[in-house]
Write a protein that holds these residues in place. Structure first.
Motif, mmCIF file in Angstrom:
data_model
loop_
_atom_site.group_PDB
_atom_site.id
_atom_site.type_symbol
_atom_site.label_atom_id
_atom_site.label_comp_id
_atom_site.label_asym_id
_atom_site.label_seq_id
_atom_site.Cartn_x
_atom_site.Cartn_y
_atom_site.Cartn_z
ATOM 1 N N ALA A 52 29.578 -17.478 -15.307
ATOM 2 C CA ALA A 52 29.464 -16.173 -15.506
ATOM 3 C C ALA A 52 28.324 -15.345 -15.741
ATOM 4 C CB ALA A 52 30.125 -16.017 -17.053
ATOM 5 N N SER A 53 27.351 -15.937 -16.183
ATOM 6 C CA SER A 53 25.856 -15.544 -16.249
ATOM 7 C C SER A 53 25.284 -15.489 -14.683
ATOM 8 C CB SER A 53 24.832 -16.247 -16.937
ATOM 9 O OG SER A 53 25.414 -16.494 -18.383
ATOM 10 N N ALA A 54 25.396 -16.532 -14.206
ATOM 11 C CA ALA A 54 24.898 -16.277 -12.677
ATOM 12 C C ALA A 54 25.843 -15.125 -11.894
ATOM 13 C CB ALA A 54 25.276 -17.495 -12.098
ATOM 14 N N ALA A 55 27.115 -14.878 -12.118
ATOM 15 C CA ALA A 55 27.959 -14.049 -11.353
ATOM 16 C C ALA A 55 27.594 -12.517 -11.722
ATOM 17 C CB ALA A 55 29.379 -14.113 -11.702
ATOM 18 N N ALA A 56 27.112 -12.385 -13.101
ATOM 19 C CA ALA A 56 26.744 -11.200 -13.586
ATOM 20 C C ALA A 56 25.427 -10.365 -13.557
ATOM 21 C CB ALA A 56 27.177 -10.930 -15.092
ATOM 22 N N ASP A 57 24.657 -11.402 -13.504
ATOM 23 C CA ASP A 57 23.142 -11.176 -13.472
ATOM 24 C C ASP A 57 22.250 -11.843 -12.414
ATOM 25 O OD1 ASP A 57 20.722 -10.464 -14.424
ATOM 26 O OD2 ASP A 57 20.643 -10.998 -16.458
ATOM 27 N N GLN A 58 21.589 -10.912 -11.523
ATOM 28 C CA GLN A 58 20.810 -11.547 -10.308
ATOM 29 C C GLN A 58 19.576 -12.208 -11.124
ATOM 30 O OE1 GLN A 58 21.506 -11.779 -6.820
ATOM 31 N NE2 GLN A 58 19.972 -13.329 -7.202
ATOM 32 N N SER A 59 19.055 -11.631 -11.961
ATOM 33 C CA SER A 59 17.755 -12.039 -12.569
ATOM 34 C C SER A 59 18.064 -13.492 -13.012
ATOM 35 C CB SER A 59 17.320 -11.292 -13.463
ATOM 36 O OG SER A 59 18.263 -10.951 -14.453
ATOM 37 N N PHE A 60 19.326 -13.683 -13.841
ATOM 38 C CA PHE A 60 19.618 -15.093 -14.144
ATOM 39 C C PHE A 60 19.647 -15.959 -13.067
ATOM 40 C CE2 PHE A 60 22.634 -18.380 -14.979
ATOM 41 C CZ PHE A 60 22.049 -19.012 -16.477
ATOM 42 N N ALA A 61 20.224 -15.633 -12.087
ATOM 43 C CA ALA A 61 20.287 -16.562 -10.883
ATOM 44 C C ALA A 61 18.940 -16.790 -10.286
ATOM 45 C CB ALA A 61 21.290 -15.966 -9.644
ATOM 46 N N ASP A 62 17.987 -15.792 -10.293
ATOM 47 C CA ASP A 62 16.588 -16.075 -9.743
ATOM 48 C C ASP A 62 15.963 -16.858 -10.678
ATOM 49 O OD1 ASP A 62 17.075 -14.105 -7.811
ATOM 50 O OD2 ASP A 62 16.086 -12.375 -8.860
ATOM 51 N N ASN A 63 15.939 -16.715 -11.983
ATOM 52 C CA ASN A 63 15.385 -17.506 -12.891
ATOM 53 C C ASN A 63 15.885 -19.051 -12.854
ATOM 54 O OD1 ASN A 63 13.790 -15.706 -13.900
ATOM 55 N ND2 ASN A 63 15.107 -14.837 -15.435
ATOM 56 N N TRP A 64 17.248 -19.211 -12.633
ATOM 57 C CA TRP A 64 17.695 -20.531 -12.534
ATOM 58 C C TRP A 64 17.213 -21.351 -11.421
ATOM 59 C CZ3 TRP A 64 20.658 -23.382 -9.193
ATOM 60 C CH2 TRP A 64 21.165 -24.470 -9.692
ATOM 61 N N VAL A 65 17.067 -20.591 -10.185
ATOM 62 C CA VAL A 65 16.749 -21.232 -9.006
ATOM 63 C C VAL A 65 15.172 -21.356 -9.035
ATOM 64 C CG1 VAL A 65 16.263 -20.594 -6.392
ATOM 65 C CG2 VAL A 65 18.473 -20.014 -7.570
ATOM 66 N N GLN A 66 14.545 -20.576 -9.686
ATOM 67 C CA GLN A 66 12.929 -20.990 -9.771
ATOM 68 C C GLN A 66 12.809 -22.069 -10.710
ATOM 69 O OE1 GLN A 66 10.779 -17.786 -11.844
ATOM 70 N NE2 GLN A 66 9.086 -18.386 -10.573
ATOM 71 N N SER A 67 13.355 -21.966 -11.742
ATOM 72 C CA SER A 67 13.214 -23.242 -12.673
ATOM 73 C C SER A 67 14.004 -24.653 -12.091
ATOM 74 C CB SER A 67 13.668 -22.937 -14.127
ATOM 75 O OG SER A 67 13.020 -21.656 -14.499
ATOM 76 N N ASN A 68 14.885 -24.471 -11.540
ATOM 77 C CA ASN A 68 15.630 -25.649 -11.501
ATOM 78 C C ASN A 68 15.715 -26.179 -9.647
ATOM 79 O OD1 ASN A 68 17.286 -26.130 -14.080
ATOM 80 N ND2 ASN A 68 17.544 -24.173 -13.604
ATOM 81 N N ILE A 69 15.152 -25.442 -9.039
ATOM 82 C CA ILE A 69 15.202 -25.711 -7.565
ATOM 83 C C ILE A 69 13.817 -25.540 -7.003
ATOM 84 C CG2 ILE A 69 16.122 -25.214 -5.245
ATOM 85 C CD1 ILE A 69 18.449 -26.272 -7.428
ATOM 86 N N ALA A 70 13.094 -24.307 -6.969
ATOM 87 C CA ALA A 70 12.194 -24.084 -6.450
ATOM 88 C C ALA A 70 10.949 -25.055 -6.997
ATOM 89 C CB ALA A 70 11.536 -22.801 -6.509
ATOM 90 N N LYS A 71 10.956 -25.310 -8.265
ATOM 91 C CA LYS A 71 9.771 -26.296 -9.166
ATOM 92 C C LYS A 71 9.889 -27.428 -8.578
ATOM 93 C CE LYS A 71 9.173 -27.681 -13.630
ATOM 94 N NZ LYS A 71 9.452 -27.597 -15.262
ATOM 95 N N PHE A 72 10.954 -27.964 -7.987
ATOM 96 C CA PHE A 72 11.181 -29.459 -7.755
ATOM 97 C C PHE A 72 11.052 -29.722 -6.177
ATOM 98 C CE2 PHE A 72 13.023 -29.172 -11.676
ATOM 99 C CZ PHE A 72 12.336 -30.242 -12.583
ATOM 100 N N TYR A 73 11.249 -28.708 -5.449
ATOM 101 C CA TYR A 73 11.571 -28.642 -3.808
ATOM 102 C C TYR A 73 10.191 -28.046 -3.419
ATOM 103 C CZ TYR A 73 13.051 -27.886 0.729
ATOM 104 O OH TYR A 73 13.474 -28.134 2.193
ATOM 105 N N PRO A 74 9.680 -28.895 -2.382
ATOM 106 C CA PRO A 74 10.329 -29.887 -1.437
ATOM 107 C C PRO A 74 9.853 -31.481 -1.770
ATOM 108 C CG PRO A 74 8.241 -29.219 -0.505
ATOM 109 C CD PRO A 74 8.209 -28.436 -1.495
ATOM 110 N N ALA A 75 9.147 -31.723 -2.866
ATOM 111 C CA ALA A 75 9.020 -33.055 -3.409
ATOM 112 C C ALA A 75 10.537 -33.849 -3.289
ATOM 113 C CB ALA A 75 8.221 -33.058 -4.646
#
Length: 475
Positions: free
Chosen positions: A92-115
Protein backbone atom coordinates in the motif's frame (compact mmCIF):
# COMPACT_ATOMS: atom_id res chain seq x y z
CA UNK A 1 1.09 -22.05 -1.61
CA UNK A 2 -2.26 -23.07 -2.99
CA UNK A 3 -3.10 -25.35 -5.85
CA UNK A 4 -6.61 -26.00 -7.07
CA UNK A 5 -5.71 -27.84 -10.24
CA UNK A 6 -7.82 -30.87 -10.97
CA UNK A 7 -6.77 -33.95 -12.87
CA UNK A 8 -8.33 -37.14 -14.09
CA UNK A 9 -7.33 -40.58 -12.93
CA UNK A 10 -4.09 -41.95 -14.27
CA UNK A 11 -2.67 -45.44 -14.12
CA UNK A 12 0.96 -45.83 -13.04
CA UNK A 13 2.17 -48.08 -15.83
CA UNK A 14 5.32 -48.04 -17.92
CA UNK A 15 5.95 -44.87 -19.88
CA UNK A 16 8.66 -43.28 -21.98
CA UNK A 17 11.95 -42.76 -20.14
CA UNK A 18 12.98 -40.00 -22.51
CA UNK A 19 13.28 -37.21 -19.97
CA UNK A 20 15.20 -39.45 -17.58
CA UNK A 21 17.63 -40.38 -20.34
CA UNK A 22 18.06 -36.79 -21.40
CA UNK A 23 18.53 -35.68 -17.81
CA UNK A 24 21.75 -37.63 -17.58
CA UNK A 25 23.24 -35.46 -20.31
CA UNK A 26 24.66 -32.02 -19.62
CA UNK A 27 22.89 -29.67 -22.00
CA UNK A 28 24.20 -26.20 -22.73
CA UNK A 29 20.76 -24.58 -22.54
CA UNK A 30 19.66 -26.45 -19.44
CA UNK A 31 17.31 -24.81 -16.98
CA UNK A 32 18.43 -23.54 -13.61
CA UNK A 33 17.85 -24.64 -10.02
CA UNK A 34 17.66 -22.14 -7.20
CA UNK A 35 16.40 -22.38 -3.63
CA UNK A 36 14.07 -20.41 -1.36
CA UNK A 37 15.76 -19.31 1.85
CA UNK A 38 12.97 -18.80 4.36
CA UNK A 39 13.75 -17.87 7.96
CA UNK A 40 10.54 -18.47 9.94
CA UNK A 41 12.44 -20.40 12.59
CA UNK A 42 14.41 -19.82 15.78
CA UNK A 43 17.12 -22.41 15.23
CA UNK A 44 18.69 -21.63 11.86
CA UNK A 45 22.42 -21.19 11.23
CA UNK A 46 23.82 -17.69 10.78
CA UNK A 47 23.56 -16.10 7.32
CA UNK A 48 27.34 -16.47 6.89
CA UNK A 49 27.06 -20.21 7.47
CA UNK A 50 24.09 -20.41 5.12
CA UNK A 51 26.13 -18.81 2.35
CA UNK A 52 28.87 -21.38 2.96
CA UNK A 53 26.25 -24.12 2.72
CA UNK A 54 24.85 -22.77 -0.54
CA UNK A 55 28.31 -22.57 -2.08
CA UNK A 56 29.23 -26.06 -0.84
CA UNK A 57 26.10 -27.44 -2.55
CA UNK A 58 26.87 -25.63 -5.82
CA UNK A 59 23.72 -23.50 -5.56
CA UNK A 60 24.14 -20.18 -7.33
CA UNK A 61 20.59 -18.80 -7.09
CA UNK A 62 18.67 -18.00 -3.91
CA UNK A 63 15.32 -16.35 -3.31
CA UNK A 64 14.57 -14.42 -0.12
CA UNK A 65 11.30 -13.23 1.42
CA UNK A 66 12.59 -9.84 2.55
CA UNK A 67 15.66 -7.62 2.35
CA UNK A 68 17.28 -8.43 5.68
CA UNK A 69 20.54 -6.48 5.84
CA UNK A 70 22.49 -9.24 7.59
CA UNK A 71 21.51 -11.76 4.93
CA UNK A 72 22.22 -9.42 2.01
CA UNK A 73 25.60 -8.52 3.49
CA UNK A 74 26.50 -12.20 3.92
CA UNK A 75 25.59 -12.81 0.26
CA UNK A 76 27.86 -9.98 -0.86
CA UNK A 77 30.75 -11.06 -3.10
CA UNK A 78 29.54 -14.67 -2.94
CA UNK A 79 28.74 -14.95 -6.64
CA UNK A 80 25.21 -16.09 -5.74
CA UNK A 81 22.34 -14.47 -7.65
CA UNK A 82 19.65 -13.16 -5.33
CA UNK A 83 15.91 -12.49 -5.59
CA UNK A 84 14.65 -10.23 -2.81
CA UNK A 85 11.09 -9.35 -1.80
CA UNK A 86 8.97 -6.36 -0.92
CA UNK A 87 6.55 -7.74 1.68
CA UNK A 88 2.78 -7.63 1.17
CA UNK A 89 2.36 -5.27 4.12
CA UNK A 90 4.44 -2.64 2.28
CA UNK A 91 2.45 -2.74 -0.95
CA UNK A 92 0.00 0.00 0.00
CA UNK A 93 2.79 2.42 0.88
CA UNK A 94 4.83 1.58 -2.22
CA UNK A 95 1.76 2.02 -4.41
CA UNK A 96 0.67 5.34 -2.91
CA UNK A 97 4.00 7.12 -2.50
CA UNK A 98 6.84 7.24 -5.03
CA UNK A 99 9.18 8.64 -2.38
CA UNK A 100 8.50 5.58 -0.21
CA UNK A 101 9.50 3.33 -3.12
CA UNK A 102 12.58 5.47 -3.76
CA UNK A 103 13.70 5.25 -0.14
CA UNK A 104 13.03 1.52 -0.03
CA UNK A 105 15.09 0.87 -3.16
CA UNK A 106 17.90 3.10 -1.92
CA UNK A 107 18.05 1.41 1.51
CA UNK A 108 17.41 -2.18 0.49
CA UNK A 109 18.69 -2.53 -3.07
CA UNK A 110 21.15 0.18 -4.11
CA UNK A 111 22.97 -0.05 -0.77
CA UNK A 112 23.94 -3.68 -1.43
CA UNK A 113 24.19 -3.83 -5.23
CA UNK A 114 26.38 -4.84 -7.06
CA UNK A 115 28.41 -6.60 -4.32
CA UNK A 116 25.24 -8.59 -3.66
CA UNK A 117 24.05 -9.83 -7.05
CA UNK A 118 20.40 -8.85 -6.76
CA UNK A 119 18.76 -9.89 -10.02
CA UNK A 120 15.07 -9.48 -9.26
CA UNK A 121 12.58 -8.06 -6.79
CA UNK A 122 9.45 -10.01 -5.95
CA UNK A 123 6.89 -7.30 -5.22
CA UNK A 124 4.52 -9.07 -2.84
CA UNK A 125 3.90 -12.81 -2.64
CA UNK A 126 0.68 -14.56 -3.70
CA UNK A 127 -1.07 -11.23 -3.34
CA UNK A 128 -4.38 -12.48 -4.76
CA UNK A 129 -4.88 -14.73 -1.73
CA UNK A 130 -3.58 -12.21 0.81
CA UNK A 131 -6.25 -11.98 3.56
CA UNK A 132 -5.47 -8.26 3.88
CA UNK A 133 -6.82 -7.66 0.36
CA UNK A 134 -3.77 -5.99 -1.16
CA UNK A 135 -4.52 -6.95 -4.78
CA UNK A 136 -5.35 -3.43 -5.94
CA UNK A 137 -1.97 -2.15 -4.73
CA UNK A 138 0.11 -4.70 -6.64
CA UNK A 139 0.62 -3.19 -10.09
CA UNK A 140 0.98 0.42 -8.87
CA UNK A 141 3.61 -0.80 -6.38
CA UNK A 142 5.44 -2.71 -9.11
CA UNK A 143 5.48 0.39 -11.32
CA UNK A 144 6.75 2.65 -8.54
CA UNK A 145 9.52 0.26 -7.53
CA UNK A 146 10.55 0.00 -11.18
CA UNK A 147 10.57 3.80 -11.47
CA UNK A 148 12.88 3.86 -8.46
CA UNK A 149 15.21 1.38 -10.14
CA UNK A 150 15.31 3.69 -13.15
CA UNK A 151 16.33 6.61 -10.91
CA UNK A 152 19.24 4.58 -9.53
CA UNK A 153 20.19 3.22 -12.98
CA UNK A 154 19.42 -0.33 -11.86
CA UNK A 155 16.46 -1.13 -14.11
CA UNK A 156 18.56 -2.84 -16.79
CA UNK A 157 20.03 -5.26 -14.24
CA UNK A 158 17.17 -5.97 -11.84
CA UNK A 159 13.77 -7.30 -12.90
CA UNK A 160 10.43 -6.72 -11.18
CA UNK A 161 7.83 -9.49 -10.84
CA UNK A 162 5.39 -10.96 -8.32
CA UNK A 163 4.78 -14.65 -7.48
CA UNK A 164 1.24 -15.83 -8.13
CA UNK A 165 -0.39 -18.98 -6.79
CA UNK A 166 -2.23 -21.40 -9.05
CA UNK A 167 -5.43 -20.41 -7.25
CA UNK A 168 -5.41 -17.39 -9.60
CA UNK A 169 -6.67 -19.78 -12.27
CA UNK A 170 -10.36 -20.25 -12.93
CA UNK A 171 -9.74 -23.38 -15.02
CA UNK A 172 -6.66 -25.56 -14.90
CA UNK A 173 -7.72 -28.95 -16.25
CA UNK A 174 -7.09 -29.84 -18.94
CA UNK A 175 -4.06 -27.60 -19.28
CA UNK A 176 -5.21 -26.31 -22.66
CA UNK A 177 -8.29 -24.77 -21.00
CA UNK A 178 -6.22 -22.79 -18.50
CA UNK A 179 -7.74 -19.39 -17.72
CA UNK A 180 -7.49 -16.76 -15.00
CA UNK A 181 -10.35 -15.91 -12.67
CA UNK A 182 -12.54 -13.34 -14.43
CA UNK A 183 -12.59 -10.95 -11.47
CA UNK A 184 -8.78 -10.70 -11.60
CA UNK A 185 -8.26 -10.31 -15.34
CA UNK A 186 -9.04 -6.64 -15.99
CA UNK A 187 -8.12 -5.16 -12.59
CA UNK A 188 -4.73 -6.82 -12.14
CA UNK A 189 -3.72 -9.75 -14.39
CA UNK A 190 -3.66 -7.89 -17.71
CA UNK A 191 -2.03 -4.75 -16.24
CA UNK A 192 0.60 -6.93 -14.53
CA UNK A 193 1.35 -8.94 -17.67
CA UNK A 194 1.50 -5.75 -19.70
CA UNK A 195 4.02 -4.32 -17.22
CA UNK A 196 6.12 -7.49 -17.34
CA UNK A 197 6.15 -7.39 -21.13
CA UNK A 198 7.09 -3.70 -21.28
CA UNK A 199 9.97 -4.13 -18.84
CA UNK A 200 11.26 -7.40 -20.32
CA UNK A 201 10.52 -9.29 -17.13
CA UNK A 202 8.88 -12.66 -16.46
CA UNK A 203 5.96 -14.04 -14.51
CA UNK A 204 6.67 -15.84 -11.24
CA UNK A 205 4.51 -18.86 -10.41
CA UNK A 206 4.31 -20.93 -7.23
CA UNK A 207 3.33 -24.47 -8.25
CA UNK A 208 2.73 -27.34 -5.81
CA UNK A 209 1.63 -30.71 -7.23
CA UNK A 210 1.59 -31.92 -3.61
CA UNK A 211 -1.59 -29.95 -2.86
CA UNK A 212 -3.37 -31.26 -5.94
CA UNK A 213 -2.36 -34.82 -5.06
CA UNK A 214 -3.26 -34.72 -1.38
CA UNK A 215 -6.67 -33.22 -2.19
CA UNK A 216 -7.37 -35.64 -5.06
CA UNK A 217 -5.37 -38.79 -4.32
CA UNK A 218 -8.29 -40.89 -5.53
CA UNK A 219 -8.00 -39.31 -8.98
CA UNK A 220 -4.31 -38.45 -9.36
CA UNK A 221 -1.59 -41.06 -9.60
CA UNK A 222 1.25 -40.59 -7.10
CA UNK A 223 3.71 -41.53 -9.83
CA UNK A 224 2.27 -38.77 -12.03
CA UNK A 225 2.75 -36.28 -9.19
CA UNK A 226 6.33 -37.40 -8.44
CA UNK A 227 7.68 -37.54 -12.03
CA UNK A 228 7.91 -41.33 -11.72
CA UNK A 229 7.14 -43.71 -14.56
CA UNK A 230 3.49 -43.61 -15.61
CA UNK A 231 1.38 -44.05 -18.70
CA UNK A 232 0.73 -40.32 -19.04
CA UNK A 233 -2.44 -38.45 -19.89
CA UNK A 234 -3.42 -36.79 -23.16
CA UNK A 235 -4.82 -33.28 -23.09
CA UNK A 236 -8.00 -33.52 -25.19
CA UNK A 237 -7.75 -29.84 -26.09
CA UNK A 238 -4.34 -29.83 -27.76
CA UNK A 239 -3.45 -33.51 -28.10
CA UNK A 240 -0.26 -33.13 -26.01
CA UNK A 241 0.68 -35.95 -23.65
CA UNK A 242 1.72 -35.19 -20.07
CA UNK A 243 3.81 -37.38 -17.83
CA UNK A 244 3.86 -35.10 -14.79
CA UNK A 245 1.37 -32.97 -12.90
CA UNK A 246 4.02 -30.24 -12.63
CA UNK A 247 4.17 -29.85 -16.42
CA UNK A 248 0.38 -29.80 -16.59
CA UNK A 249 0.18 -27.05 -13.98
CA UNK A 250 2.80 -24.90 -15.68
CA UNK A 251 1.17 -25.27 -19.09
CA UNK A 252 -2.20 -24.33 -17.61
CA UNK A 253 -0.67 -20.96 -16.67
CA UNK A 254 0.91 -20.61 -20.12
CA UNK A 255 -2.48 -21.33 -21.70
CA UNK A 256 -4.14 -18.74 -19.47
CA UNK A 257 -1.54 -16.15 -20.47
CA UNK A 258 -1.91 -17.01 -24.16
CA UNK A 259 -5.68 -16.60 -23.92
CA UNK A 260 -5.04 -12.98 -22.94
CA UNK A 261 -2.51 -12.51 -25.81
CA UNK A 262 0.54 -12.56 -23.51
CA UNK A 263 1.86 -15.93 -24.61
CA UNK A 264 5.36 -14.61 -25.26
CA UNK A 265 6.15 -13.77 -21.63
CA UNK A 266 8.66 -16.07 -19.93
CA UNK A 267 8.11 -17.83 -16.62
CA UNK A 268 10.11 -18.63 -13.52
CA UNK A 269 8.76 -21.18 -11.05
CA UNK A 270 9.38 -19.19 -7.90
CA UNK A 271 8.32 -21.97 -5.52
CA UNK A 272 7.78 -25.70 -5.76
CA UNK A 273 8.48 -28.54 -3.39
CA UNK A 274 7.17 -31.51 -1.45
CA UNK A 275 7.03 -31.93 2.35
CA UNK A 276 8.99 -34.70 4.05
CA UNK A 277 6.47 -34.91 6.87
CA UNK A 278 2.80 -34.06 7.32
CA UNK A 279 -0.31 -34.58 9.39
CA UNK A 280 -2.36 -37.77 9.14
CA UNK A 281 -4.67 -36.21 6.53
CA UNK A 282 -1.82 -34.91 4.38
CA UNK A 283 -1.65 -37.85 2.04
CA UNK A 284 1.70 -38.34 0.38
CA UNK A 285 3.78 -36.21 2.76
CA UNK A 286 6.85 -38.36 3.42
CA UNK A 287 10.60 -38.24 3.19
CA UNK A 288 10.69 -40.77 0.37
CA UNK A 289 8.14 -38.86 -1.70
CA UNK A 290 9.86 -35.53 -1.06
CA UNK A 291 13.16 -36.97 -2.22
CA UNK A 292 11.53 -38.45 -5.31
CA UNK A 293 9.73 -35.26 -6.27
CA UNK A 294 12.62 -32.88 -5.75
CA UNK A 295 15.26 -35.24 -7.10
CA UNK A 296 13.27 -36.04 -10.23
CA UNK A 297 12.41 -32.37 -10.67
CA UNK A 298 16.08 -31.36 -10.60
CA UNK A 299 16.85 -33.95 -13.26
CA UNK A 300 13.87 -32.73 -15.23
CA UNK A 301 15.01 -29.10 -15.08
CA UNK A 302 18.68 -29.74 -15.77
CA UNK A 303 17.81 -31.83 -18.81
CA UNK A 304 17.12 -28.59 -20.64
CA UNK A 305 13.64 -29.61 -21.81
CA UNK A 306 10.65 -27.34 -21.51
CA UNK A 307 7.03 -28.29 -21.02
CA UNK A 308 4.94 -30.01 -23.71
CA UNK A 309 3.42 -26.65 -24.63
CA UNK A 310 6.77 -24.82 -24.65
CA UNK A 311 9.38 -27.54 -25.28
CA UNK A 312 12.11 -25.09 -26.32
CA UNK A 313 11.95 -22.96 -23.15
CA UNK A 314 14.21 -24.36 -20.40
CA UNK A 315 12.66 -24.42 -16.95
CA UNK A 316 13.98 -22.14 -14.22
CA UNK A 317 12.90 -23.31 -10.79
CA UNK A 318 13.38 -22.31 -7.15
CA UNK A 319 12.92 -25.26 -4.79
CA UNK A 320 11.03 -24.68 -1.58
CA UNK A 321 12.86 -24.67 0.74
CA UNK A 322 16.39 -24.58 2.08
CA UNK A 323 15.51 -25.43 5.72
CA UNK A 324 12.71 -26.91 7.74
CA UNK A 325 11.18 -23.91 9.52
CA UNK A 326 9.84 -24.69 13.00
CA UNK A 327 7.87 -21.48 13.53
CA UNK A 328 5.71 -21.62 10.43
CA UNK A 329 1.99 -21.79 11.10
CA UNK A 330 -0.45 -24.23 9.58
CA UNK A 331 -0.26 -28.00 9.14
CA UNK A 332 2.84 -30.06 9.91
CA UNK A 333 3.83 -30.04 6.25
CA UNK A 334 4.46 -26.29 6.36
CA UNK A 335 7.35 -26.85 8.75
CA UNK A 336 8.88 -29.69 6.74
CA UNK A 337 9.63 -28.59 3.19
CA UNK A 338 13.34 -28.15 3.82
CA UNK A 339 16.14 -29.97 2.04
CA UNK A 340 18.19 -29.39 5.19
CA UNK A 341 17.63 -29.56 8.92
CA UNK A 342 18.67 -26.43 10.84
CA UNK A 343 21.90 -28.23 11.83
CA UNK A 344 22.75 -28.24 8.08
CA UNK A 345 22.34 -32.01 7.81
CA UNK A 346 20.42 -33.13 4.72
CA UNK A 347 16.87 -34.34 5.24
CA UNK A 348 17.50 -36.49 2.15
CA UNK A 349 20.12 -36.49 -0.55
CA UNK A 350 19.31 -35.36 -4.08
CA UNK A 351 21.37 -33.98 -6.97
CA UNK A 352 21.30 -30.20 -7.25
CA UNK A 353 23.77 -29.46 -10.06
CA UNK A 354 24.99 -30.79 -13.38
CA UNK A 355 28.12 -31.96 -11.57
CA UNK A 356 25.96 -34.07 -9.24
CA UNK A 357 24.28 -35.65 -12.25
CA UNK A 358 27.60 -36.33 -13.98
CA UNK A 359 28.90 -38.01 -10.85
CA UNK A 360 25.88 -40.29 -10.85
CA UNK A 361 24.52 -39.12 -7.52
CA UNK A 362 21.38 -41.14 -6.83
CA UNK A 363 17.97 -39.84 -5.92
CA UNK A 364 16.69 -40.22 -3.30
CA UNK A 365 19.29 -41.40 -0.77
CA UNK A 366 18.92 -40.52 2.90
CA UNK A 367 22.07 -39.48 4.70
CA UNK A 368 20.77 -39.45 8.28
CA UNK A 369 23.80 -40.35 10.37
CA UNK A 370 21.70 -42.35 12.81
CA UNK A 371 21.00 -44.90 10.09
CA UNK A 372 23.44 -47.84 10.05
CA UNK A 373 25.62 -47.75 6.93
CA UNK A 374 24.38 -49.61 3.89
CA UNK A 375 26.99 -51.23 1.72
CA UNK A 376 26.80 -51.38 -2.05
CA UNK A 377 25.99 -55.07 -1.75
CA UNK A 378 22.58 -54.29 -0.28
CA UNK A 379 21.50 -51.42 -2.52
CA UNK A 380 18.51 -51.79 -4.79
CA UNK A 381 20.74 -52.06 -7.81
CA UNK A 382 22.69 -55.01 -6.41
CA UNK A 383 22.04 -58.60 -7.34
CA UNK A 384 19.82 -60.44 -4.84
CA UNK A 385 17.03 -59.65 -2.42
CA UNK A 386 17.12 -57.05 0.37
CA UNK A 387 14.89 -56.40 3.37
CA UNK A 388 14.17 -53.49 5.68
CA UNK A 389 14.35 -53.85 9.46
CA UNK A 390 13.96 -51.60 12.49
CA UNK A 391 16.94 -49.86 14.03
CA UNK A 392 16.69 -50.78 17.71
CA UNK A 393 18.95 -47.85 18.59
CA UNK A 394 16.47 -45.32 17.24
CA UNK A 395 14.47 -45.31 20.46
CA UNK A 396 10.93 -46.36 21.32
CA UNK A 397 9.30 -43.01 20.47
CA UNK A 398 10.79 -42.79 16.97
CA UNK A 399 10.09 -46.47 16.24
CA UNK A 400 6.46 -46.17 17.35
CA UNK A 401 5.90 -43.04 15.26
CA UNK A 402 7.44 -44.70 12.21
CA UNK A 403 5.41 -47.87 12.79
CA UNK A 404 2.20 -45.82 13.01
CA UNK A 405 3.07 -44.08 9.74
CA UNK A 406 3.97 -47.29 7.90
CA UNK A 407 0.76 -49.04 8.94
CA UNK A 408 -1.35 -45.94 8.36
CA UNK A 409 -0.59 -43.43 5.65
CA UNK A 410 2.30 -45.49 4.32
CA UNK A 411 -0.06 -48.26 3.29
CA UNK A 412 2.02 -51.16 4.62
CA UNK A 413 0.21 -54.49 5.13
CA UNK A 414 0.22 -54.73 8.92
CA UNK A 415 -2.51 -57.34 9.27
CA UNK A 416 0.02 -60.14 10.04
CA UNK A 417 1.21 -58.29 13.19
CA UNK A 418 -2.25 -57.88 14.70
CA UNK A 419 -3.15 -59.98 17.80
CA UNK A 420 -3.48 -63.71 17.01
CA UNK A 421 -2.14 -63.17 13.49
CA UNK A 422 0.85 -65.07 12.05
CA UNK A 423 3.52 -62.46 12.89
CA UNK A 424 2.15 -61.06 16.15
CA UNK A 425 4.75 -62.98 18.13
CA UNK A 426 7.22 -62.01 19.31
CA UNK A 427 5.11 -59.11 20.58
CA UNK A 428 7.88 -56.51 20.60
CA UNK A 429 8.09 -53.05 19.09
CA UNK A 430 11.25 -53.90 17.13
CA UNK A 431 9.73 -57.05 15.63
CA UNK A 432 6.45 -55.37 14.67
CA UNK A 433 8.20 -52.29 13.31
CA UNK A 434 10.55 -54.45 11.26
CA UNK A 435 7.64 -56.25 9.64
CA UNK A 436 5.82 -52.99 8.88
CA UNK A 437 8.94 -51.27 7.56
CA UNK A 438 9.74 -54.20 5.30
CA UNK A 439 6.17 -54.30 4.00
CA UNK A 440 6.44 -50.62 3.08
CA UNK A 441 9.90 -51.13 1.55
CA UNK A 442 8.84 -54.07 -0.61
CA UNK A 443 5.60 -52.36 -1.61
CA UNK A 444 7.67 -49.44 -2.90
CA UNK A 445 9.87 -51.84 -4.92
CA UNK A 446 12.82 -51.43 -2.55
CA UNK A 447 13.44 -47.92 -3.84
CA UNK A 448 16.37 -46.06 -2.37
CA UNK A 449 15.18 -43.86 0.48
CA UNK A 450 12.14 -46.06 1.27
CA UNK A 451 13.92 -47.84 4.13
CA UNK A 452 14.85 -45.02 6.44
CA UNK A 453 11.94 -43.57 8.45
CA UNK A 454 14.14 -40.82 9.84
CA UNK A 455 16.88 -43.22 10.92
CA UNK A 456 14.48 -45.77 12.41
CA UNK A 457 15.24 -48.43 9.78
CA UNK A 458 17.99 -49.81 7.59
CA UNK A 459 18.52 -52.33 4.80
CA UNK A 460 19.86 -55.88 5.32
CA UNK A 461 20.88 -58.55 2.84
CA UNK A 462 19.75 -61.57 4.89
CA UNK A 463 16.08 -62.39 5.52
CA UNK A 464 14.97 -61.22 9.00
CA UNK A 465 13.74 -63.85 11.45
CA UNK A 466 11.39 -63.07 14.33
CA UNK A 467 9.84 -66.24 15.73
CA UNK A 468 8.16 -68.16 12.93
CA UNK A 469 7.31 -65.07 10.90
CA UNK A 470 8.23 -65.05 7.23
CA UNK A 471 9.07 -61.63 5.81
CA UNK A 472 7.70 -60.95 2.29
CA UNK A 473 10.11 -60.22 -0.54
CA UNK A 474 7.81 -58.29 -2.85
CA UNK A 475 4.27 -57.36 -3.79
Amino acid sequence: MLCLIQAQGMASQAFSLLFLLLSAIAVSDAGSIGINYGRVANNLPSPDKVVELLKAQGLTKVKLYDTDATVLTALGNSGINVVVALANELLASAAADQSFADNWVQSNIAKFYPATKIEAIAVGNEVFVDPNNTTNYLVPAMKNVHASLVKFNLDSNIKISSPIALSALQNSYPSSSGSFKPDLVEPVIKPMLDFLKQTGSYVMVNAYPFFAYTDNSDKISLDYALFNENSGVVDPGNGLKYYSLFDAQIDAVFAAMSALKYGDIKMVVSETGWPSKGDANEIGASQANAASYNGNLVRRVLSGNGTPLRPQDPLNVYLFALFNENQKSGPTSEKNYGLFYPNEQKVYNIPLTQEDLKSGQPTPVNVNTSQPPVSSEVSKTSVGQTWCVANANAGEKKLQAALDYACGEGGADCSPIQPDATCYNPNTLVAHASYAFNSYYQKNTRGTGTCDFGGAAYVVSQPPKYGNCEFPTGY
